[in-house]
Design a protein around this motif. Sequence first.
Motif, PDB file in Angstrom:
ATOM      1  N   GLN A  49      -5.052  23.497   1.291  1.00 55.91           N
ATOM      2  CA  GLN A  49      -5.668  22.215   1.385  1.00 55.91           C
ATOM      3  C   GLN A  49      -4.477  21.069   1.380  1.00 55.91           C
ATOM      4  O   GLN A  49      -3.613  21.301   0.872  1.00 55.91           O
ATOM      5  N   VAL A  50      -4.756  20.040   2.034  1.00 53.40           N
ATOM      6  CA  VAL A  50      -3.909  18.866   2.038  1.00 53.40           C
ATOM      7  C   VAL A  50      -4.815  17.709   1.646  1.00 53.40           C
ATOM      8  O   VAL A  50      -5.967  17.477   2.037  1.00 53.40           O
ATOM      9  N   THR A  51      -4.091  16.906   0.520  1.00 56.44           N
ATOM     10  CA  THR A  51      -4.875  15.820  -0.049  1.00 56.44           C
ATOM     11  C   THR A  51      -3.794  14.834   0.277  1.00 56.44           C
ATOM     12  O   THR A  51      -2.496  14.697  -0.168  1.00 56.44           O
ATOM     13  N   LEU A  52      -4.743  13.913   0.832  1.00 58.83           N
ATOM     14  CA  LEU A  52      -4.071  12.275   0.912  1.00 58.83           C
ATOM     15  C   LEU A  52      -4.676  11.363   0.103  1.00 58.83           C
ATOM     16  O   LEU A  52      -5.682  11.112   0.119  1.00 58.83           O
ATOM     17  N   GLN A  53      -3.712  10.732  -0.926  1.00 56.33           N
ATOM     18  CA  GLN A  53      -4.210   9.900  -1.989  1.00 56.33           C
ATOM     19  C   GLN A  53      -3.552   8.716  -1.672  1.00 56.33           C
ATOM     20  O   GLN A  53      -2.163   8.169  -1.704  1.00 56.33           O
ATOM     21  N   SER A  54      -4.614   7.393  -1.752  1.00 54.69           N
ATOM     22  CA  SER A  54      -3.769   6.048  -1.432  1.00 54.69           C
ATOM     23  C   SER A  54      -3.784   5.370  -2.786  1.00 54.69           C
ATOM     24  O   SER A  54      -4.661   5.520  -3.833  1.00 54.69           O
ATOM     25  N   VAL A  55      -2.780   4.902  -3.211  1.00 54.44           N
ATOM     26  CA  VAL A  55      -2.157   4.367  -4.530  1.00 54.44           C
ATOM     27  C   VAL A  55      -2.134   2.963  -4.495  1.00 54.44           C
ATOM     28  O   VAL A  55      -1.902   2.384  -5.424  1.00 54.44           O
ATOM     29  N   GLY A  56      -2.765   2.161  -3.432  1.00 54.77           N
ATOM     30  CA  GLY A  56      -2.955   0.764  -3.473  1.00 54.77           C
ATOM     31  C   GLY A  56      -1.821   0.017  -3.498  1.00 54.77           C
ATOM     32  O   GLY A  56      -0.540   0.477  -3.444  1.00 54.77           O
ATOM     33  N   PRO A  57      -1.695  -1.336  -4.055  1.00 60.12           N
ATOM     34  CA  PRO A  57      -3.284  -2.030  -4.354  1.00 60.12           C
ATOM     35  C   PRO A  57      -3.798  -2.324  -3.090  1.00 60.12           C
ATOM     36  O   PRO A  57      -5.179  -2.529  -3.115  1.00 60.12           O
ATOM     37  N   GLY A  58      -3.238  -2.220  -1.957  1.00 59.64           N
ATOM     38  CA  GLY A  58      -3.917  -2.569  -0.743  1.00 59.64           C
ATOM     39  C   GLY A  58      -4.674  -1.296  -0.157  1.00 59.64           C
ATOM     40  O   GLY A  58      -4.053  -0.346  -0.177  1.00 59.64           O
ATOM     41  N   PRO A  59      -5.177  -1.513   0.982  1.00 58.27           N
ATOM     42  CA  PRO A  59      -5.660  -0.398   2.103  1.00 58.27           C
ATOM     43  C   PRO A  59      -4.543   0.064   3.083  1.00 58.27           C
ATOM     44  O   PRO A  59      -3.898  -0.720   3.399  1.00 58.27           O
ATOM     45  N   VAL A  60      -4.689   1.295   3.148  1.00 57.91           N
ATOM     46  CA  VAL A  60      -3.585   1.831   4.236  1.00 57.91           C
ATOM     47  C   VAL A  60      -4.226   1.373   5.599  1.00 57.91           C
ATOM     48  O   VAL A  60      -5.266   1.324   6.027  1.00 57.91           O
ATOM     49  N   PRO A  61      -3.035   0.511   6.194  1.00 60.72           N
ATOM     50  CA  PRO A  61      -3.538  -0.143   7.467  1.00 60.72           C
ATOM     51  C   PRO A  61      -3.635   0.760   8.645  1.00 60.72           C
ATOM     52  O   PRO A  61      -4.296   0.405   9.609  1.00 60.72           O
ATOM     53  N   GLU A  62      -3.333   2.069   8.485  1.00 65.12           N
ATOM     54  CA  GLU A  62      -3.591   2.832   9.891  1.00 65.12           C
ATOM     55  C   GLU A  62      -4.362   4.254   9.440  1.00 65.12           C
ATOM     56  O   GLU A  62      -4.466   4.503   8.193  1.00 65.12           O
ATOM     57  N   ALA A  63      -5.301   4.701  10.436  1.00 64.87           N
ATOM     58  CA  ALA A  63      -5.720   6.062   9.976  1.00 64.87           C
ATOM     59  C   ALA A  63      -4.690   7.389   9.796  1.00 64.87           C
ATOM     60  O   ALA A  63      -3.681   7.106  10.401  1.00 64.87           O
ATOM     61  N   TRP A  97       0.781  -1.080  -0.034  1.00 63.28           N
ATOM     62  CA  TRP A  97       0.137  -0.114   0.157  1.00 63.28           C
ATOM     63  C   TRP A  97       1.076   1.166  -0.029  1.00 63.28           C
ATOM     64  O   TRP A  97       2.112   1.152   0.446  1.00 63.28           O
ATOM     65  N   GLY A  98       0.139   2.279  -0.279  1.00 65.63           N
ATOM     66  CA  GLY A  98       1.128   3.695  -0.273  1.00 65.63           C
ATOM     67  C   GLY A  98       0.140   4.694  -0.427  1.00 65.63           C
ATOM     68  O   GLY A  98      -1.006   4.835  -0.535  1.00 65.63           O
ATOM     69  N   LEU A  99       0.933   6.090  -0.130  1.00 70.60           N
ATOM     70  CA  LEU A  99       0.166   7.360   0.114  1.00 70.60           C
ATOM     71  C   LEU A  99       0.951   8.260  -0.565  1.00 70.60           C
ATOM     72  O   LEU A  99       2.258   8.306  -0.420  1.00 70.60           O
ATOM     73  N   GLU A 100       0.245   9.179  -0.976  1.00 68.42           N
ATOM     74  CA  GLU A 100       0.851  10.495  -1.626  1.00 68.42           C
ATOM     75  C   GLU A 100       0.253  11.537  -1.027  1.00 68.42           C
ATOM     76  O   GLU A 100      -0.939  11.674  -0.666  1.00 68.42           O
ATOM     77  N   VAL A 101       1.129  12.766  -0.788  1.00 68.34           N
ATOM     78  CA  VAL A 101       0.757  13.887   0.053  1.00 68.34           C
ATOM     79  C   VAL A 101       0.870  15.061  -1.073  1.00 68.34           C
ATOM     80  O   VAL A 101       1.941  15.029  -1.638  1.00 68.34           O
ATOM     81  N   SER A 102      -0.258  15.714  -1.366  1.00 65.36           N
ATOM     82  CA  SER A 102      -0.275  16.926  -2.285  1.00 65.36           C
ATOM     83  C   SER A 102      -1.167  17.826  -1.502  1.00 65.36           C
ATOM     84  O   SER A 102      -1.650  17.589  -0.362  1.00 65.36           O
TER      85      SER A 102
END
Length: 344
Positions: free
Chosen positions: A221-235, A196-201
Amino acid sequence: MNDPKVTRRQVLALGGLTLGVGAITVAGLGGTAWADSAAAEVELVPVGASPVVVLPGAGVQPAAFPRQLAVQVQHAGADLPAGTEVAVTYDPRLYSPLPAAVATVGDRRLRTTSAITTDARTTLVTCTVTLTETVAAGGDPVVVVGTAYPVLYPRDLVIGPADATAAVGRENVKPSGRRSLQPRRPSTFGGAATPWGLEVSGVWSRYEWANGKRWYYYPAQVTLQSVGPGPVPEAVSFSIALDPQVVRDVRVTTARLNHKAHDAGVRLLSHTLTASLFETRWSTRVKLKSGDRLDLGLEVRTRRPTSDLRTIKHPLVGLIGMGNHITQRRTGRNSMSRTDSVGE
């Protein structure tokens, strides 16, 4: 070949690499060049510090690969003649070669030449290092040809990574008996998993003063995008660090999940204020699934500096508290910043 750009400090570091535990015996090194050491065994000992994680894909266990393409040639009781060749083969998706391969004994760099070839069928790369001087018995050279580099999204999932291997032989004779340099796989790498992965923009606003000759950027504005393929395990949690000379307060005022208003449970974790830093840390209740996007709108209250800013704390927004997950993808965008504010 010798590289004058490799310093004595680097040679000392390369010569002091931690050796792995597996010794590989290479026999059958007969012939004229080996006449004085035909009875001696030559052992290739993989050099292993902390292995790097390679994510082969969804539902596959994370793989362990050597951090450096390096091997020690042990030759107890006999000299290594000039012309000895050490060939290291590796996956170019994972490793970057040194400008010139390095061979050291202790803190001394040996005279060598090196050549790199690519197998057109497998695409694997081989660096062949030739010792151009004799190495006396008791001196076991360490040969280093490259190092792992961080492969960034979207190329960070390396499907079917090939093992790094090494072989030793005589000059002008193709080395045989190739052996793996792969380290033991740490139990902490876990079993089959989905990366799983996250991108901050985000979006930036600009505050101006001194008739527009001075300005400071802050996030709107802060944007948090999940790039997968799995879900982000933490809030998702994040921090916002700003310059207190320009910013007096920050609040999260809106939250939208996949472009729809959402109760994200945003909560202020901490507030730090010094003469040079104003930092707030925030948590949410949102665990992003693959492809999810969380947009957080900010309200930033500014203050007009009374004089030029001799120093500026440039804005920084970054992930916090996401754990140390082996399966987290390397997006290269775990934070965002700007360095083009003008304070004097």
